[in-house]
Design an enzyme around this catalytic site. Structure first.
Site, PDB file in Angstrom:
ATOM      1  CG  HIS A 348      -1.290  -1.577  -6.091  1.00 34.98           C
ATOM      2  ND1 HIS A 348      -1.644  -2.641  -6.892  1.00 34.98           N
ATOM      3  CD2 HIS A 348       0.050  -1.558  -6.064  1.00 34.98           C
ATOM      4  CE1 HIS A 348      -0.542  -3.246  -7.308  1.00 34.98           C
ATOM      5  NE2 HIS A 348       0.504  -2.606  -6.820  1.00 34.98           N
ATOM      6  CE  LYS A 534     -15.737  -7.039  -4.323  1.00 35.51           C
ATOM      7  NZ  LYS A 534     -14.694  -7.050  -5.338  1.00 35.51           N
ATOM      8  CB  THR A 642      -7.479  -9.266  -9.265  1.00 36.58           C
ATOM      9  OG1 THR A 642      -7.422  -9.197  -7.833  1.00 36.58           O
ATOM     10  CG2 THR A 642      -6.442  -8.346  -9.852  1.00 36.58           C
TER      11      THR A 642
HETATM   12  C1  26Q Z   1      -0.594   1.293   4.142  1.00 36.71           C
HETATM   13  C2  26Q Z   1      -0.061   1.987   5.201  1.00 36.71           C
HETATM   14  C3  26Q Z   1      -0.001   1.419   6.464  1.00 36.71           C
HETATM   15  C4  26Q Z   1      -0.498   0.131   6.631  1.00 36.71           C
HETATM   16  C5  26Q Z   1      -1.035  -0.568   5.567  1.00 36.71           C
HETATM   17  C6  26Q Z   1      -1.095   0.019   4.328  1.00 36.71           C
HETATM   18  C7  26Q Z   1      -1.662  -0.724   3.187  1.00 36.71           C
HETATM   19  C8  26Q Z   1      -1.585  -2.118   3.114  1.00 36.71           C
HETATM   20  C9  26Q Z   1      -2.127  -2.792   2.052  1.00 36.71           C
HETATM   21  C10 26Q Z   1      -2.256  -0.047   2.147  1.00 36.71           C
HETATM   22  C11 26Q Z   1      -2.799  -0.746   1.065  1.00 36.71           C
HETATM   23  C12 26Q Z   1      -2.738  -2.128   1.014  1.00 36.71           C
HETATM   24  C13 26Q Z   1      -3.322  -2.907  -0.072  1.00 36.71           C
HETATM   25  C14 26Q Z   1      -3.950  -2.395  -1.089  1.00 36.71           C
HETATM   26  C15 26Q Z   1      -4.583  -3.227  -2.101  1.00 36.71           C
HETATM   27  O1  26Q Z   1      -4.708  -4.432  -1.971  1.00 36.71           O
HETATM   28  N1  26Q Z   1      -5.041  -2.606  -3.192  1.00 36.71           N
HETATM   29  C16 26Q Z   1      -5.698  -3.338  -4.256  1.00 36.71           C
HETATM   30  O2  26Q Z   1      -4.720  -3.681  -5.211  1.00 36.71           O
HETATM   31  C17 26Q Z   1      -5.271  -4.533  -6.192  1.00 36.71           C
HETATM   32  C18 26Q Z   1      -4.149  -4.970  -7.098  1.00 36.71           C
HETATM   33  O3  26Q Z   1      -3.718  -3.916  -7.897  1.00 36.71           O
HETATM   34  C19 26Q Z   1      -6.383  -3.830  -6.946  1.00 36.71           C
HETATM   35  O4  26Q Z   1      -6.969  -4.746  -7.834  1.00 36.71           O
HETATM   36  C20 26Q Z   1      -7.441  -3.316  -5.978  1.00 36.71           C
HETATM   37  O5  26Q Z   1      -8.397  -2.548  -6.672  1.00 36.71           O
HETATM   38  C21 26Q Z   1      -6.795  -2.496  -4.882  1.00 36.71           C
HETATM   39  O6  26Q Z   1      -7.751  -2.129  -3.913  1.00 36.71           O
END
Ligand code: 26Q
Length: 800
Positions: A348, A534, A642
């Site tokens: 993602h 967002k 999204t």
């Molecule tokens: C990672 C390591 C340690 C702690 C937290 C994290 C972590 C937590 C949540 C890393 C990433 C996330 C979330 C990412 C996210 O929401 N990405 C989004 O995903 C959507 C669905 O696919 C996309 O539409 C977005 O573009 C993207 O930013």
């Protein structure tokens, strides 16, 4: 099972009496909400049981979607809609003098996620059930969801989200399905007679994992799937055992809080424990289920698919190996074959700081057997490709490097499918981020563009628009949103255009009333509602939006007669509590809002509103009222987005860079129905390759930009000297990592085009209609259908 209005009223009153010994006139909204909730759950419980038994008796292949976040928001209305009883219940309650909306407000948002990734997981749960696919969710039941955001003196302050305080009517605690998850200790390997290595555990401790199941109702189809969330419990007995253990406190609180970081945060022991906890509990429960089927272990991939939603559940690969090899005595080779056929993985993000890595020493401490298994997977990976690919490529792609475990590498090596979430994103995975893996496993890579649960984001959140649509194109779009295309036959129907305008106006009035109540700012529904909602992140460039607002403000101060279309700029965004830059941007937006909203020279031509505590329910109020959807990330940085799809479905015009799914939105609606600006992804990469971006040059040579950037440090915006300086430094001293200055003029041009286009009501109306008409492209039902066919190989439910 359905009922008439009369039957509903009788049942509702009976239940209210049974549960609370009250009649309608004596009951509080909360009591009425709970009564309705129980009525709804009892309405689908039969189908829930039948769905589960059906899967079992038919031995149907099922997918288990592992996600460390789920973000369903509220479930009452969505369940009523799916069960086909929304109208009957609404009318029945109204007869009893009850407004359904009042009861809806009693439900706390289930906010067990940060943003896009968690919301996507919940859209997928809805769609899986709605297209009748055997699909289950597996995650964590956090006691506290994402923090509540308050502004104090313009600064973000975080408060705990105590969503369970008043109970959760949708969940069922299943004590009988509890499992133990083992942490810590040491593991010795003893060679057995047959040459296999047997692990002997010494020390460590177990934590009891209790599943809480929530029924996921399908849209008018009798399917009710399960979202299973795990809660950690430490028994008195265990507590006594670990009296001296320093991390005991932590372990007791294993499932207390959701980490509020949507990237960046790395290396926290506690987070790793959370990951192993829900992975191990989920895998064990799948194993227990599979055993009841009495089928050979080697055939598991014919009956089970496991999806790894980003890398957080990547340990699924090692845990399944552990269960097959250690517990079922399968050979490593056979177990590996099964495992990689069962697993699939979605990426993602392309931001390198969000790619998870863990110190080997930490993993060894938290889950030593899993660490050993990962070491062995890594060793065999290197062995397999030595001599086939060059050593550097193998070094770069192996799982353990410099004593760090690369979770994405584990997920890719252990899966048969790797997908991105929009076309551009999937291409970038192949050409940049995971280029090395693409060289090794080209056949694993594929794209699955995200989609949204369209019923929630139209029928539920925008009933007024839905009614208007029914009048002109019938109701078929409610089941199949590709039928929204029928709108195209009415492009020149002035009556329809004015009806659409009227529904937008009504939705804007509703939002204006909310803003008056919560922000004490008066906004006119005649103004353009321009919205960016967002997570707050540098790459999403809320800062550029703010800079454009400052430019307009300075222009108006210079020339109060300037003819601009009145506009309300709105923001909704939470910043990770430790994300300094993001918090400074929040403070600056709040102070700018204060300045502009109270400046009489501006004559209400622009207003700025920062909506506190943005969440799913607030999104449902905001999106139907939007004229302009701000999707302005630096090209290549937003994997998909999204909310862009949700805005489009509600008739907003997208103002966007060519990033993520924005590109596919442009392709769907045509260039004339979207405002595109800024660098393309290849232009961004050219700057990276040539390393010749220089923001200070732009700052010194462009007087417009110079003036706006100076506003951060020259006292124009009051009360944020320090924050202004930080932002100034990020732009000038640290060379503007996300090319805000480079894209700024092009953004202003696009904004000017919006201003002019809105004045032409008919043109705007047609653009809006075109956006709604093409929104069917982004249905999560379709996305999930593609996952089912291409990746999971599952089929719709066979009715026994
Ligand atoms: C990672 C390591 C340690 C702690 C937290 C994290 C972590 C937590 C949540 C890393 C990433 C996330 C979330 C990412 C996210 O929401 N990405 C989004 O995903 C959507 C669905 O696919 C996309 O539409 C977005 O573009 C993207 O930013």
């Amino acid at each position: 099972m359905t009922f008439t209005k009369k039957e509903f009223k009788i049942e509702f009153k009976e239940r209210l009496q049974e549960r609370f010994a009250l009649s309608v006139s004596d009951a509080s909204s909360k009591e009425l909400y709970e009564t309705l909730g129980k009525l709804v759950t009892s309405h689908y419980s039969g189908n829930w049981k039948n769905t589960r038994q059906g899967y079992l008796s038919e031995k149907q292949k099922q997918v288990f979607y592992f996600s460390i976040e789920f973000l369903p928001g509220r479930m009452l209305k969505s369940n009523l809609l799916n069960l086909g009883i929304l109208d009957v219940v609404e009318e029945g309650l109204s007869d009893l003098g009850i407004d359904l909306e009042d009861l809806v407000q009693e439900e706390p948002d289930m906010a067990l996620g940060n943003g896009g990734l968690g919301r996507l997981a919940s859209c997928f749960m809805d769609s899986l059930a709605s297209i009748g696919m055997p699909g289950n969710g597996n995650g964590i039941r956090y006691e506290y969801g994402l923090f509540k955001q308050r502004f104090v003196d313009g600064y973000q302050v975080e408060l705990p989200d105590e969503w369970l305080n008043r109970g959760n009517i949708w969940e069922v605690r299943r004590e009988s399905k509890a499992v133990n998850v083992h942490f810590g200790g040491k593991v010795d390997l003893i060679e057995e007679a047959n040459g296999q290595l047997k692990p002997i555990y010494r020390g460590g401790y177990s934590i009891k994992a209790i599943p809480y199941d929530t029924g996921m109702t399908g849209f008018e189809n009798d399917t009710v799937n399960t979202m299973r969330l795990w809660s950690a419990e430490v028994t008195q007995e265990d507590k006594a055992k670990f009296q001296n253990f320093e991390g005991r406190q932590e372990l007791e609180n294993l499932t207390s809080v959701l980490y509020p970081d949507d990237s960046n945060e790395q290396g926290r022991r506690f987070r790793l424990s959370q990951e192993y906890f829900f992975v191990s509990a989920g895998m064990q429960s799948i194993f227990n289920y599979y055993k009841t089927l009495k089928l050979p272990m080697i055939d598991m991939n014919k009956y089970i698919a496991i999806h790894i939603n980003d890398t957080h559940p990547a340990m699924c690969v090692a845990e399944l190996m552990r269960l097959l090899v250690d517990e079922e005595n399968m050979s490593w080779e056979k177990a590996w074959d099964v495992t990689s056929k069962v697993m699939s993985y979605t990426n993602h993000t392309i931001m390198s700081e969000a790619l998870e890595k863990w110190q080997s020493s930490l993993m060894k401490e938290v889950c030593p057997r899993i660490f050993q298994i990962i070491e062995e997977i890594d060793r065999r990976y290197v062995e397999e490709w030595q001599g086939v690919f060059d050593d550097d490529l193998i070094k770069r792609t192996r799982i353990i490097r410099h004593d760090q475990i690369h979770m994405a590498h584990l997920a890719i090596i252990g899966s048969h499918s790797v997908n991105g979430v929009a076309k551009l994103h999937s291409d970038l995975l192949k050409s940049v981020v995971l280029k090395d893996f693409y060289a090794i496993y080209p056949e694993r890579f594929n794209n699955k563009t995200n989609g949204i649960a369209q019923r929630r984001w139209s029928q539920l959140s925008n009933p007024m628009l839905s009614k208007t649509l029914d009048e002109y194109i019938g109701k078929s779009w409610r089941k199949d949103t590709t039928n929204l295309r029928l709108l195209l036959n009415h492009q020149d129907n002035n009556k329809l255009l004015s009806d659409l305008e009227q529904t937008k106006f009504e939705n804007k009035k509703k939002l204006a009333a909310y803003i008056k109540e919560h922000n004490d700012v008066t906004v006119s529904p005649n103004a353009i509602f321009d919205i960016q909602i967002k997570r707050l992140h540098a790459y999403k460039r809320q800062l550029m939006n703010l800079m454009h607002i400052i430019k307009l403000y300075l222009d108006l101060k210079e020339n109060p007669e300037l003819d601009i279309t009145p506009r309300v700029f709105m923001f909704g965004a939470k910043a990770a509590p430790s994300y300094h830059f993001a918090k400074s941007v929040i403070k600056l937006i709040n102070e700018t809002a204060n300045l502009i909203n109270n400046d009489l020279d501006i004559q209400d031509k622009i207003k700025v509103v920062f909506l506190e505590n943005y969440n799913v329910s607030l999104a449902e109020l905001i999106i139907p009222a939007a004229d302009v959807s701000e999707q302005i990330s630096l090209a290549s940085k937003e994997a998909s987005g999204t909310s862009n799809m949700k805005f489009m479905l509600n008739g907003a015009i997208t103002l966007a860079t060519l990033d993520g799914a924005n590109i596919e939105i442009r392709d769907a609606v045509g260039e004339e129905n979207i405002a595109i600006f800024g660098l393309t992804e290849s232009e961004v990469y050219r700057y990276y390759n040539e390393q010749n971006y220089n923001s200070a040059d732009i700052y010194h040579n462009n007087p417009v930009i110079n003036r706006v950037v100076n506003a951060f440090v020259d006292g124009t915006i009051p009360n944020c000297c320090m924050e202004g300086q930080e932002i100034f430094d990020s732009l000038i001293t640290y060379n503007d990592e996300f090319f805000v200055l480079r894209d700024f003029m092009s953004y202003c041009d696009a904004q000017a085009w919006i201003d002019a286009s809105y004045k032409d009501t008919k043109k705007w109306g047609k653009m809006s209609l075109n956006n709604i008409a093409h929104a069917g492209h982004f249905s999560a039902d379709d996305t999930v259908r593609k996952y089912s066919e291409d990746i999971w190989q599952i089929e719709p439910i066979r009715k026994g």
